[in-house]
Design an enzyme around this catalytic site. Structure first.
Site, short mmCIF file in Angstrom:
data_model
loop_
_atom_site.label_atom_id
_atom_site.label_comp_id
_atom_site.label_asym_id
_atom_site.label_seq_id
_atom_site.Cartn_x
_atom_site.Cartn_y
_atom_site.Cartn_z
N ASP A 1 59.35 43.00 -7.56
CA ASP A 1 59.80 41.74 -6.94
C ASP A 1 59.66 41.82 -5.42
O ASP A 1 59.06 40.94 -4.77
CB ASP A 1 61.26 41.52 -7.35
CG ASP A 1 61.78 40.12 -7.07
OD1 ASP A 1 60.99 39.28 -6.59
OD2 ASP A 1 62.97 39.87 -7.32
N ASP B 1 48.38 48.16 -8.89
CA ASP B 1 49.39 47.46 -8.09
C ASP B 1 49.18 45.97 -8.35
O ASP B 1 48.13 45.41 -7.98
CB ASP B 1 49.17 47.81 -6.62
CG ASP B 1 50.10 47.04 -5.70
OD1 ASP B 1 50.84 46.15 -6.16
OD2 ASP B 1 50.05 47.32 -4.49
N THR C 1 61.76 47.53 -16.98
CA THR C 1 61.72 48.99 -17.17
C THR C 1 61.92 49.78 -15.88
O THR C 1 61.78 51.00 -15.88
CB THR C 1 60.40 49.43 -17.84
OG1 THR C 1 59.31 49.08 -16.99
CG2 THR C 1 60.23 48.77 -19.19
#
Ligand code: ADP
Length: 178
Positions: A34, A10, A118
């Site tokens: 984001d 993460d 992606t």
């Protein structure tokens, strides 16, 4: 190339000096990585992003990291996949290069990237991996900074695609380090 590695994790937890945000052109937050970065950084990040006037696809802008472990965030809007003949590869390579140029200019030693474009933007993973890895490795060959760059993939499956692509492109270059 012992300055580069691929891992699963993460990116909001990254201990790199700078993490990269796969942003959109408004720089005002969005979904995926984001959203996760803005949630972890807290409201200071959005406040600074509001002062930046957005960012063009393929370019990058730097902010503080606020409540993140990272000192800086490099925001770069990746291209939306439109079939591959709309300049997507050049724009995606430019995202990686722009972030690395900005990091170098600010003396940043360690940078972690997510897999730009992606997710929601739909760039096919194996093709994105080839573009990302070439852009990063080309930059590292010619520049001493950043000293360390990592691809932080969100899933083991994505990391495997990056590893396989790396091995295909750089088979002779100590791939076992990955
Ligand atoms: P884009 O709009 O550029 O496609 P997304 O955020 O939708 O951006 O996806 C980009 C990549 O980031 C995807 O491969 C997704 O799995 C990954 N991702 C999502 N959350 C995280 C996270 N917390 N850390 C690292 N990678 C993440």
């Amino acid at each position: 190339m012992d300055r580069f590695s691929i891992l699963v994790g993460d990116i909001t937890k990254s201990d790199a000096q700078a993490i990269v945000n796969a942003a959109n052109t408004t720089l005002l937050g969005g979904s995926g990585v984001d959203g996760a970065i803005h949630r972890s950084a807290g409201p200071g990040l959005l406040a600074e992003c509001r002062t930046l006037g957005g960012c063009e696809t393929g370019r990058a802008k730097l902010t503080g990291g606020y409540d993140l472990p990272a000192r800086y965030v490099l925001h770069t809007p990746g291209p939306i996949w439109r079939g591959g003949d709309q300049g997507e590869a050049a724009l995606l390579a430019s995202c990686y290069r722009s972030c690395l140029e900005l990091a170098e200019a600010r003396g940043v030693e360690t940078v972690d990237f997510p897999s730009i474009s992606t997710g929601v933007y739909g760039y096919p993973l194996a093709q994105a991996a080839a573009v990302a890895l070439k852009a990063i490795m080309d930059f590292l060959r010619d520049h001493a900074l950043p000293r360390r760059v990592r691809m932080v993939c969100h899933t083991e499956r994505a990391a495997e695609v990056y590893r396989q692509t790396y091995n295909m492109l750089y088979a002779g270059e100590k791939a076992e380090r990955l």
